[in-house]
Design a protein around this motif. Structure first.
Motif, short mmCIF file in Angstrom:
data_model
loop_
_atom_site.label_atom_id
_atom_site.label_comp_id
_atom_site.label_asym_id
_atom_site.label_seq_id
_atom_site.Cartn_x
_atom_site.Cartn_y
_atom_site.Cartn_z
N MET A 210 -18.13 2.09 -9.31
CA MET A 210 -16.71 2.37 -9.50
C MET A 210 -16.13 1.48 -10.60
O MET A 210 -16.61 0.37 -10.81
N PRO A 211 -15.08 1.98 -11.29
CA PRO A 211 -14.54 1.23 -12.42
C PRO A 211 -13.83 -0.06 -12.03
O PRO A 211 -13.50 -0.29 -10.87
N PHE A 212 -13.56 -0.84 -13.06
CA PHE A 212 -12.83 -2.09 -12.94
C PHE A 212 -11.51 -1.88 -12.17
O PHE A 212 -10.79 -0.92 -12.42
N ALA A 213 -11.22 -2.77 -11.26
CA ALA A 213 -9.96 -2.79 -10.50
C ALA A 213 -9.72 -1.52 -9.68
O ALA A 213 -8.59 -1.22 -9.31
N SER A 214 -10.80 -0.78 -9.38
CA SER A 214 -10.66 0.47 -8.61
C SER A 214 -10.45 0.21 -7.11
O SER A 214 -10.08 1.11 -6.36
N ARG A 215 -10.71 -0.99 -6.67
CA ARG A 215 -10.67 -1.35 -5.26
C ARG A 215 -11.54 -0.42 -4.41
O ARG A 215 -11.20 -0.09 -3.27
N LYS A 216 -12.67 -0.03 -5.00
CA LYS A 216 -13.64 0.79 -4.26
C LYS A 216 -14.98 0.07 -4.28
O LYS A 216 -15.35 -0.55 -5.26
N ASP A 217 -15.69 0.15 -3.16
CA ASP A 217 -16.90 -0.62 -2.96
C ASP A 217 -18.13 0.28 -2.95
O ASP A 217 -18.51 0.80 -1.91
N ARG A 218 -18.72 0.50 -4.14
CA ARG A 218 -19.95 1.27 -4.22
C ARG A 218 -20.92 0.55 -5.14
O ARG A 218 -20.69 0.46 -6.33
N HIS A 219 -21.99 0.04 -4.56
CA HIS A 219 -22.95 -0.73 -5.35
C HIS A 219 -23.82 0.19 -6.21
O HIS A 219 -24.20 1.27 -5.77
N ALA A 220 -24.15 -0.27 -7.42
CA ALA A 220 -25.10 0.43 -8.28
C ALA A 220 -26.25 -0.51 -8.58
O ALA A 220 -26.11 -1.73 -8.44
N THR A 221 -27.38 0.06 -8.99
CA THR A 221 -28.51 -0.78 -9.38
C THR A 221 -28.14 -1.50 -10.69
O THR A 221 -27.28 -1.05 -11.45
N ILE A 222 -28.81 -2.65 -10.91
CA ILE A 222 -28.46 -3.52 -12.04
C ILE A 222 -28.61 -2.78 -13.38
O ILE A 222 -29.68 -2.27 -13.69
N GLY A 223 -27.51 -2.72 -14.13
CA GLY A 223 -27.53 -2.07 -15.43
C GLY A 223 -27.13 -0.60 -15.40
O GLY A 223 -26.93 0.01 -16.44
N ASP A 224 -27.01 -0.04 -14.21
CA ASP A 224 -26.69 1.38 -14.10
C ASP A 224 -25.26 1.65 -13.66
O ASP A 224 -24.91 2.77 -13.30
N GLY A 225 -24.43 0.62 -13.68
CA GLY A 225 -23.05 0.80 -13.24
C GLY A 225 -22.06 0.41 -14.31
O GLY A 225 -22.41 0.28 -15.49
N MET A 226 -20.83 0.18 -13.88
CA MET A 226 -19.73 -0.08 -14.82
C MET A 226 -19.68 -1.55 -15.27
O MET A 226 -18.96 -1.87 -16.20
#
Ligand code: FE
Ligand code: FE
Ligand code: ZN
Length: 271
Positions: A210-226
């Motif tokens: 999830m994007p910066f300051a989205s207040r949503k908690d979804r983990h991504a694998t290292i390097g594959d997220g925002m």
């Protein structure tokens, strides 16, 4: 990591993925049950961790526990779990126990924090070796702990603040609006100003879907997220953080984590 196959087995697994520490659940993360370990299994476990020089071990309390709640059954359960698990993990020689401070579900942050403080006070005797870590949260829903100030208020309120430290989750702080991508130094300076960097004991190392300051908690694998690889490698190599234990909570199985650790080591020139 799951310890369904036993704690010694989990430690062997850590060795096979070339890691040097682990996070375990203190009991079923989505329920309330737990396993007890035989003397023999604990000896096997201690042998693996000392011969492989593991860093500090971290236990994670269940997600089902809400110490901020005003609902009697929910609160009584949370108080029982945190009290038992601090004692159980301390007995096992585990160095730290991390928990999500809780969600106030409408009663407000102030009242929620009072409940958390009372819950910790009935659990921590001050005689333990273990350090209890408050986790930095994303701020989804009515979650408490998305700001350093709220964590500070909890720590300052308890009878034994010397037993309380902080676990910084990279995904959560980013989602909560701390810009570790463009201003890591600024975020750490803010942490230092509000809490003091010496209270930082562990890093949950995750990318964020999830994007910066989205207040949503979804983990991504290292390097594959925002957050991205570049920023995360700056986190893991930062002079103020590089002596800390890092724990991956990325959505991968053991084989995937083994590769992820290998990739991280390559990125930072450790292999
Ligand atoms: Fe957590
Ligand atoms: Fe986490
Ligand atoms: Zn999370």
């Amino acid at each position: 990591m799951s310890i369904a196959g036993g704690i010694a087995k989990a430690a062997e697994n850590v060795v096979s993925m070339e890691a040097n520490t682990m996070q375990i659940f203190s009991r079923n993360p989505r329920g309330s049950g737990y396993k007890t370990y035989s003397r023999k299994e604990m000896d096997a476990f201690q042998e693996i961790r000392s011969s492989h020089r593991f860093g500090p071990l971290l236990a994670h309390a269940p997600y089902t526990m809400n110490l901020a709640s005003e609902k009697e059954e929910v609160y009584t359960f949370a108080c029982m779990v945190i009290r038992e698990d601090i004692a159980r993990m301390d007995d096992l020689g585990i160095e730290m126990l991390v928990f999500h401070p809780g969600s106030h579900t409408g009663i407000g942050v102030k009242k929620g924090i009072e409940n958390i403080i009372a819950g910790l006070d009935q659990a921590i005797t001050g005689q333990e070796q273990i350090t209890v870590l408050l986790e930095t949260m994303s701020g989804k829903g009515t979650e408490i702990g998305a700001s350093f100030e709220e964590l500070k208020a909890i720590r300052d309120g308890v009878k034994h603040p010397e037993r309380i430290g902080i676990c910084l989750d990279t995904c959560h702080v980013f989602a909560a609006g701390y810009d570790i991508v463009h201003d890591l130094d600024g975020v750490l300076a803010e942490f230092d100003r509000v809490l003091g960097l010496k209270l930082l004991r562990a890093i949950h190392f995750n990318d964020s879907m999830m994007p910066f300051a989205s207040r949503k908690d979804r983990h991504a694998t290292i390097g594959d997220g925002m957050i991205g690889c570049k920023a995360l490698m700056e986190v893991i190599q930062h002079p103020a953080l590089k002596e800390l234990p890092f724990y991956l909570e990325t959505p991968l199985d053991d084989a995937g984590h083994k590769q992820e650790i290998e990739r991280i080591r390559k990125e930072i020139g450790e292999s």
